[in-house]
Design an enzyme around this catalytic site. Structure first.
Site, short mmCIF file in Angstrom:
data_model
loop_
_atom_site.label_atom_id
_atom_site.label_comp_id
_atom_site.label_asym_id
_atom_site.label_seq_id
_atom_site.Cartn_x
_atom_site.Cartn_y
_atom_site.Cartn_z
N LYS A 124 -1.12 178.20 -23.80
CA LYS A 124 -1.03 176.75 -23.83
C LYS A 124 -2.02 176.16 -22.83
CE LYS A 124 2.38 173.02 -23.61
NZ LYS A 124 3.76 172.65 -23.20
N HIS A 152 -2.33 172.74 -22.05
CA HIS A 152 -1.98 171.42 -21.53
C HIS A 152 -0.54 171.43 -21.05
CE1 HIS A 152 -0.67 171.44 -25.73
NE2 HIS A 152 0.26 170.57 -25.36
#
Length: 224
Positions: free
Chosen positions: A104, A106
Site C-alpha cells: 500500500k 498511501h
C-alpha cells in the site's frame, strides 16, 4: 490426548471445516479428507478457534514472544482471534501482524497490517494448514526484510502427516530448512484416534470403510 485437542477435533467436524470423502488436492493427490479453514465464519467459531490455537501455542512455545504473524489471507483472522484469546486466557498481550498481498502506497503504507516489526521481536507464525510449505517460502523473506526478528516457531491447526516435497512431512521440511520448530494443534493420527467408530455431530464420522481409505492414502503419501 489433551481435552482441548479432543474438543478441537470435534469442533472441526461440527464446523464442516474437516470433511471426509473424495477430494483432489492442489498437489493432484486424491485424498479421503480435506480441511478448509475458510469455513470458520461466525464470531463464536472464531472465538473458539482462537482459544484452541492459544492453548497449542502455550503448550508448544510458551508465552515468551512478542508478535503473532498471520500470512495473508487466512492467517489474518487467525492472528487476530488468537492474540485476543492469549490475552483472555493467559493475561499476556502480544501484537498481531500480517502481510498484504500488494504494498500500500498511501495512508497506512507498506506491506504489513497491524503491528510493525522491530529488531529483536520474537515472532510466532500462525497458519491454517501446511501441505507443501510454499506459504513459508513466501512469508520468511517478508519477515526478514522488515526487521531482524527471531522466529520462535510455526503453529498450524492440522498436521496432515504426509510427505511434502521429499520423504518428510511439510512441517519437518520447514523445520530443517528454516531452523525453527513447526507444530500443529492436532495431527491426523490424533483425528483418526478420536473419531474412528465414535459418534460425532450425531454420526459415526470415520467408519471401517473410511478408515481403510485413510490407511491406503497414508501407505502411499504418509511420512515414515
Amino acid at each position: 490426548m489433551e481435552q482441548y485437542k479432543q474438543e478441537f477435533i470435534e469442533f472441526m467436524v461440527e464446523s464442516q471445516v474437516l470433511k471426509f470423502g473424495d477430494f483432489t488436492l492442489k498437489s493432484g493427490r486424491k485424498s479421503p479428507f480435506f480441511m478448509n479453514a475458510g469455513a470458520y465464519v461466525t464470531g463464536t467459531q472464531l472465538r473458539r478457534l482462537g482459544e484452541y490455537y492459544a492453548k497449542a501455542i502455550h503448550d508448544n512455545y510458551g508465552l515468551d514472544f512478542d508478535v503473532l504473524f498471520g500470512p495473508a489471507y487466512k492467517g489474518i483472522p487467525l492472528s487476530v482471534a488468537t492474540a485476543m484469546a492469549i490475552s483472555e486466557l493467559y493475561g499476556k498481550d502480544v501484537r498481531y501482524c500480517s502481510n498484504r498481498k500488494e504494498v500500500k502506497d498511501h495512508g497506512d503504507t507498506g506491506i504489513l497490517l497491524g503491528s510493525k516489526l522491530k529488531d529483536g521481536d520474537r515472532v510466532v507464525i500462525i497458519e491454517d494448514v501446511t501441505t507443501s510449505g510454499k506459504s513459508i517460502e513466501e512469508t520468511f523473506p517478508i519477515l526478514k526484510a522488515q526487521a531482524d526478528v527471531k522466529i520462535c516457531g510455526l503453529i498450524v491447526s492440522l498436521n496432515r502427516m504426509e510427505r511434502g516435497k521429499g520423504d518428510k512431512s511439510a512441517l519437518e521440511e520447514i523445520q530443517e530448512t528454516y531452523g525453527f520448530p513447526a507444530n500443529a494443534i492436532v495431527t491426523m493420527e490424533e483425528v483418526v484416534e478420536r473419531l474412528y467408530n465414535r459418534e460425532c455431530a450425531g454420526q459415526i464420522v470415520i467408519d471401517d470403510s473410511l478408515k481403510a481409505s485413510i490407511d491406503t492414502y497414508y501407505q502411499q503419501y504418509g511420512v515414515k
